[in-house]
Motif scaffolding. Structure first.
Motif, mmCIF file in Angstrom:
data_model
loop_
_atom_site.group_PDB
_atom_site.id
_atom_site.type_symbol
_atom_site.label_atom_id
_atom_site.label_comp_id
_atom_site.label_asym_id
_atom_site.label_seq_id
_atom_site.Cartn_x
_atom_site.Cartn_y
_atom_site.Cartn_z
ATOM 1 N N PRO A 16 36.521 33.989 45.230
ATOM 2 C CA PRO A 16 36.670 35.255 45.952
ATOM 3 C C PRO A 16 36.634 35.033 47.464
ATOM 4 N N THR A 17 37.368 35.883 48.172
ATOM 5 C CA THR A 17 37.393 35.817 49.626
ATOM 6 C C THR A 17 36.343 36.756 50.198
ATOM 7 N N ALA A 19 34.554 39.504 52.331
ATOM 8 C CA ALA A 19 35.126 40.690 52.950
ATOM 9 C C ALA A 19 35.137 40.541 54.464
ATOM 10 N N GLN A 44 34.187 39.107 41.689
ATOM 11 C CA GLN A 44 34.983 39.312 42.897
ATOM 12 C C GLN A 44 34.171 40.030 43.966
ATOM 13 N N ARG A 48 32.740 38.693 47.675
ATOM 14 C CA ARG A 48 33.083 39.294 48.965
ATOM 15 C C ARG A 48 31.851 39.482 49.849
ATOM 16 N N TYR A 49 30.694 39.517 49.231
ATOM 17 C CA TYR A 49 29.448 39.690 49.994
ATOM 18 C C TYR A 49 28.468 38.596 49.573
ATOM 19 N N SER A 182 36.786 46.156 46.178
ATOM 20 C CA SER A 182 37.336 45.451 45.022
ATOM 21 C C SER A 182 38.811 45.761 44.887
#
Length: 360
Positions: A16-17, A19, A44, A48-49, A182
């Motif tokens: 996951p990238t 955020a 995901q 992100r966090y 998301s």
């Protein structure tokens, strides 16, 4: 010869990238049901966090630190900024609506990072309602596909749409903000892109330009909520400015969305007619002919709630000077079973008629 790469049957799930920075969400704690955290969509969100603390909970409805904790009133905005919840949507159903949509779709999220002073969403969980992401998105989109097929072609036009069944996606959240957290909204847009007899629809007060890349092919309707700027500055807390929402309309039309407007909420206060006349003139001046040709608008007068009134007195009492008007209001039992207040029938009728005249 160089050694061959090992063969795999499936490509590994990409990492996951994280955020990008955003003023609405600086997430420090994520409450999660175990099944939600272990799902692809849950992973995901957690990715992100990556620096957020993960707290396991038995249910997204049962988080004592959040729900029913009156002390959170003093941290109203901070909770929305720093907290997320991951859950699994247990009950999937589409409820008849009959207003701007034919059906209310099962939620893929509830709660919001914004903090509009009149919003009914916080009333559902008590004192704090940050974003809850429902991670079983495949079940939800599968249910929607089957529901649309069961309806068949729309037999006759109605006020929701002349040809398509319309499904409201964001009854308990703002999908434009949900899309920061998301890919649920992207999956919903892709689902309706392939359903020729149905459209998705959601109202928003946040301009998320990432949505311009989703290729909705005319099957998703965005309804930008607009109010006079003075009302928005006092009541629409943490939202995109009204000028930004208006400026986005043409871009979203060009990207393949159907774009409507919500004239909402109409707050009856001194000078309200002059303020709405100026807003309507601005819309006429700034929207392109293409946007106007496909546009429609829904007028929604303010509905409020005594419990939310008490909450607001703890963190934003100035808003209640406009929102809490007992001399003009009466009790109302809402469709979702909540005890609210709205303008008296005679006051509401006159307000709607006057606004219709301004629109004309």
């Amino acid at each position: 010869m160089a050694p061959a790469e090992p063969l795999t049957l499936f490509d590994p799930e990409p990492p996951p990238t994280p955020a990008p920075p955003n003023r609405l969400l600086q997430v420090r704690r994520i409450y999660a049901e175990p099944a939600a955290a272990d799902s692809p969509r849950g992973r995901q969100v957690l990715g992100r966090y990556p620096d957020a603390e993960l707290v396991e909970v038995p249910s997204h409805w049962q988080i004592p630190d959040l729900h029913g904790n009156e002390g959170n009133v003093e941290r109203w905005v901070r909770v929305k900024t720093e907290t997320l919840v991951l859950g699994v949507k247990k009950s999937l159903s589409a409820r008849p609506n009959g207003r701007s949509a034919n059906w209310i779709a099962p939620s893929t999220a509830n709660g919001c990072a914004m903090a509009c002073a009149y919003c009914y969403v916080p009333r559902r969980k008590g004192f704090a309602n940050p974003i809850t992401v429902f991670t079983n998105i495949e079940q939800i989109t599968g249910y929607l596909r089957r529901h649309v097929v069961r309806q068949g072609p729309k037999p006759e036009p109605d006020q929701a749409d002349p040809e398509s069944w319309v499904y409201d996606l964001g009854e308990n959240s703002d999908c434009s903000v949900d899309a920061l957290v998301s890919d649920n909204v992207a999956d919903l847009v892709a689902t309706f892109r392939e359903l020729p007899t149905a459209k998705a629809s959601f109202a928003t007060k946040y301009v998320n330009r990432q949505l311009l890349d989703l290729d909705p092919a005319g099957r998703t309707r965005i309804r930008f909520s607009v109010v006079p700027e003075d009302d928005a500055q006092l009541l629409d807390i943490r939202t995109s400015r009204v000028a930004e929402r208006i400026a986005a309309v043409d871009d979203f039309v060009a990207a393949g969305y159907e774009v409507h407007l919500n004239l909402s909420p109409v707050v009856l206060r001194e000078g309200w007619e002059e303020a709405w006349a100026a807003l309507l003139q601005r819309l006429d001046d700034e929207l392109s002919p293409a946007a106007k040709a496909q546009a429609a608008a829904e007028v929604i007068l303010l509905t409020h709630n005594r419990d939310l009134h008490e909450v607001n007195l703890g963190w934003h009492p100035r808003a209640e000077e406009l929102l809490w008007r007992p001399e003009l209001q009466q009790p109302k039992r809402s469709q979702n079973g909540q005890d609210n207040v709205r303008y008296r029938n005679d006051v509401k009728r006159e307000g709607v008629q006057r606004l219709h005249r301004l629109v004309a």
